[in-house]
Enzyme design. Structure first.
Site: not given
Length: 830
Positions: A517, A520-523, A525, A539, A636
């Site tokens: 989908l 992002g910065g952390f992985g 989705v 996620k 954020d």
């Protein structure tokens, strides 16, 4: 002889004319419109369609009413808020296949079905004997392009559905008239809510005033009159296409209707021909206990207590404010009794055999679990407050479990079974008989375990250190049978489902690119689908992210404790070696950024929907800052972290950078800043100071983005200012409405748009003390006539930030990335 033939021919001619008239009396065609003064009558003569006026009014409306009922009873109105002032109205079909309501000269259109048709000569609109006006595109009567049953007025008829079409997003609900003489859309509505276990709510505006209870398999738990011998055959439908309820009268000769009246009462009425009047069969709210949340959290309302106050507390609880109960005010509800802690002294359940179960909006439903397993699961889970069978038929099946505050519970003379946990308050005798032996045994076991663990740590010291560095440390934690964390780093128990890796791999088709989908910065989705058909969003935290584990802990801890319709819902997690995954509810419309920053999709968000999204975000932030048990700073907030459900309702997501504040804490300071460029407040970006006003600043940026359809950090005007600076310039020139997204055309509300721009600029003022709180924002947006203060100069308005080329710099344009160089410390909830 000639005379007889003449009579016969005349009779045949009249019969043919009559036959032609009869076959067309329920239908409108291209050549046969409906004029004011004419009526259509359904084939069985149950219903009629025509023009009508209300008492003491000359306004004309097109409506449907009972034809066989002597008291004119209107069940549907087309032009509710747009009446015709005279009798020149005509309801006709146009060449596009739409029904339109207009005057003779067609200079004004008062109402239209507004569907996309295919040009042909077979258009027709027919009034069915069910009271449904149906628009056909051709001779095939099985295919229709529009029906009045999809757009109810104040009446719910047999054969009509309340609920939602999941493919089109169409919501079917009934709304009251403004008054007995004005059929315009009133302030009361009866609508289905789909969070947790589906329920029907009666609203006054957006305030809940009555709840039907959850569906039990044969009716609503809050409507005990719906028994197997009920005069209606009610059916609940839930599948991939739709969710809703439909009913039919078992005896078709009975006329019955459910209506929401202008006084805020939803009532079931049946026509009694002998008395020539409508007889009330059921209504709500009918007594104080029908009032939504009348007795507050953990309270139960019993209207059958003779002469006594109707509010009581669930087992193990006592009034929160006893002095209020003496005044017969139970709105503050109940609190846990001192010493009656479920996790330490709970020993079973108290069954409430005849009750409307608590509000299931925040409950969890598992249809694959039996009732006995449901009881065992709840008993072994400290955070589970009670349980009930989801379907009471055939001995019961499915499991509903409650967590957090249980509200709007009441007793009936008959009703569904609900089991609430009971707890014992310890006393001196119990301590001597039970406590002392338990303590002695505990000391012995603890000594033995400590000796064993000390020896084990000595032998495997090196391995244990490496485990702490590379993975989610379980050195001081255990995973409980129900999947809760019991970890000193995480704090209180968190009730979530633990998914095994195999389940997630199957659900996401082995994390295939087609399931992805976003990233992002952390992985990344991924979209997934569980074996039971439940759609999920997975996620998958990046293994290369230095903050991945802390993000994982933070989100698990925070989101599991937060329950609000404008916050994303966390179903569970998966932890396997170096893999950490969070499993969320799947929201089909993805992020808000995918709409407002896309020229094609932006047009799907008209002003009314954008304003609803803005107010939904406000409610979510207000809950985080003030109404939840924890005061939480998101840190954020941005367009991509606001997700949209199937109805385009907003849900705030991504709590990996959030911070918990104590009840008396106003601000905190960090040495390293996290967040997203373009949304950070100046005091946070430059000094590391963050507070609720930091989130207010981010909200102000987001508000201006929603209004304008432009990104703050990619908006250029002569390469000198960003979106905030542009908005400020327009504000000073009294041209603020020029900021509104051009895709809206002229369809936006000038007053609301200007109000939102004003609030947005107030939120991005340079000094945190000048900015409003989210409570202030909510009040401003809900009160159109409130005089707002003049804003001071916003922050970051003079130039677009220029970044260098070193490795620590962010891009000067394009998508914004999160700044994530801080080790997040989780503060325990108080």
């Amino acid at each position: 002889m000639y005379h007889q033939k003449t009579i016969i021919l005349a009779s045949v001619f009249m019969f043919l004319l009559l036959f032609r008239f009869c076959t067309c009396k329920d239908t409108i065609t291209l050549t046969q419109p409906l004029k004011d003064g004419d009526i259509l009558v359904s084939s069985g003569e149950n219903f009629a369609l025509g023009f009508f006026s209300t008492r003491n009014s000359g306004n004309r409306y097109v409506g449907i009413w009972y034809h066989k009922v002597s008291e004119q009873t209107v069940v549907w109105v087309a032009n509710r808020d747009n009446p015709i002032a005279n009798s020149s109205g005509i309801l006709s079909l146009d060449q596009s296949g739409n029904l339109i309501l207009h005057e003779t000269d067609k200079s004004s259109i008062f109402w239209s079905t507004n569907v996309s048709g295919v040009a042909n000569d077979g258009f027709s609109a027919q009034l069915l004997d069910s009271g449904n006006l149906v628009l056909f595109q051709g001779p095939n009567r099985d295919v229709y392009s529009w029906q009045s049953f999809d757009y109810p007025s104040d009446t719910f008829l047999p054969g009509m559905k309340l609920g939602m079409d999941r493919k089109t997003g169409l919501k079917r609900l009934i709304t009251s008239w403004k008054s007995s003489g004005n059929p315009g859309i009133g302030e009361y509505s009866y609508a289905m809510e789909f969070i947790g276990s589906t329920q029907l709510f009666l609203y006054k505006g957006t305030t809940k005033i009555f709840r039907s209870g959850s569906w039990t398999g044969q009716g609503w738990s809050g409507v005990p009159e719906m028994t197997p011998n009920f005069i209606f055959n009610a059916t609940y439908i839930e599948n991939n296409i739709e969710v809703g309820v439909i009913y039919f009268v078992r005896n078709s000769s009975i006329f019955s209707r459910l209506v929401v009246n202008e006084s805020g009462i939803v009532e079931r009425l049946t026509w009694h021909e002998a008395n020539r009047r409508w007889i009330g069969f059921w209504s709500a709210p009918n007594d104080p206990c029908d009032g939504y949340n009348h007795c507050g959290p953990f309270g139960i309302c019993d209207p059958y207590k003779s002469g006594a106050f109707e509010c009581d507390c669930l087992p193990g609880y006592e009034p929160q404010a006893p002095q209020d109960w003496y005044l017969r005010d139970g709105s503050r509800g109940c609190k846990r009794k001192v010493g009656a802690e479920m996790c330490k002294s709970g020993d079973g359940f108290v069954e409430l055999a005849r009750a409307k179960v608590p509000d299931t909006s925040m409950a969890r439903v598992n249809m694959s679990m039996g009732v006995e397993a449901c009881e065992e699961f709840c008993l072994g889970n400290c955070t589970c407050e009670g349980y009930a069978a989801a379907d009471i038929r055939e001995g019961g099946r499915g499991c509903i479990t409650w967590y957090g505050d249980m509200i709007d519970t009441r007793s009936f003379s008959d009703g569904a079974k609900y089991s609430s946990k009971k707890a014992k308050s310890s006393d001196k005798n119990q301590f001597l008989v039970i406590g002392m032996p338990v303590i002695a045994i505990g000391v012995f076991l603890l000594t033995t375990i400590c000796c064993y663990m000390k020896k084990k740590r000595k032998n495997k010291k090196a391995y244990g250190r490496r485990e702490h560095e590379v993975g989610f440390s379980f050195s001081e934690s255990l995973k409980s049978m129900d999947g809760s964390f019991i970890d000193k780093d995480i704090g209180e128990n968190v009730d979530l489902h633990v998914f095994d890796l195999k389940t997630i791999v199957v659900a996401t088709d082995n994390f295939s690119p087609t399931s992805k989908l976003g990233e992002g910065g952390f992985g990344s989705v991924y979209k997934g689908k569980l074996a039971n058909g439940q759609e999920i969003a997975v996620k998958r935290l990046s293994q290369s992210s230095g903050q991945g584990m802390q993000e994982f802990k933070n989100e698990v801890t925070l989101i599991a404790k937060l329950q609000h319709k404008n916050l994303v819902r966390l179903f569970g997690y998966c932890f396997h070696r170096n893999e950490q995954m969070l499993i969320y509810e799947y929201l089909p419309n993805k992020g808000l950024d995918s709409f407002i920053f896309d020229q094609e999709k932006a047009s799907l968000l008209d002003w009314k929907k954008r304003f609803q999204i803005i107010r939904g975000i406000v409610r979510g932030l207000l809950y985080l800052h003030q109404d939840s048990r924890l005061k939480i700073i998101h840190r954020d907030l941005k367009a991509s972290n606001v997700l949209l459900d199937a109805d385009l309702n907003p849900k705030i997501a991504d709590f990996g950078m959030a911070k918990i504040f104590g009840g008396d804490q106003d601000e905190a300071k960090t040495r390293r800043v996290v967040g997203t460029y373009g949304y950070m407040s100046p005091e946070y970006a430059m000094e590391g100071l963050f507070s609720v006003k930091s989130d207010v600043f981010s909200f102000g940026i987001l508000l201006l983005e929603i209004i304008s359809g432009r990104k703050n950090n990619s908006y250029y005007l002569d390469n000198s200012v960003n979106l905030v600076g542009h908005a400020w310039d327009l504000w000073k020139q009294d041209k603020a409405l020029s900021l509104v997204d051009s895709s809206l055309g002229d369809s936006f509300d000038d007053h609301e748009s200007l109000l939102c721009i004003h609030v947005g600029i107030l939120c991005v003022q340079e000094l945190a003390a000048d900015r409003p709180t989210m409570t202030d924002v909510a009040f401003m947006l809900s009160n159109r006539e409130t005089k707002l203060p003049s804003p001071n100069q916003p922050a970051f308005i003079f130039r677009q930030l220029k970044y260098g080329t070193d490795s620590t710099s962010a891009p000067a344009s394009g998508g914004a990335g999160s700044v994530c160089d801080e080790s997040i410390t989780i503060v325990r909830a108080r």
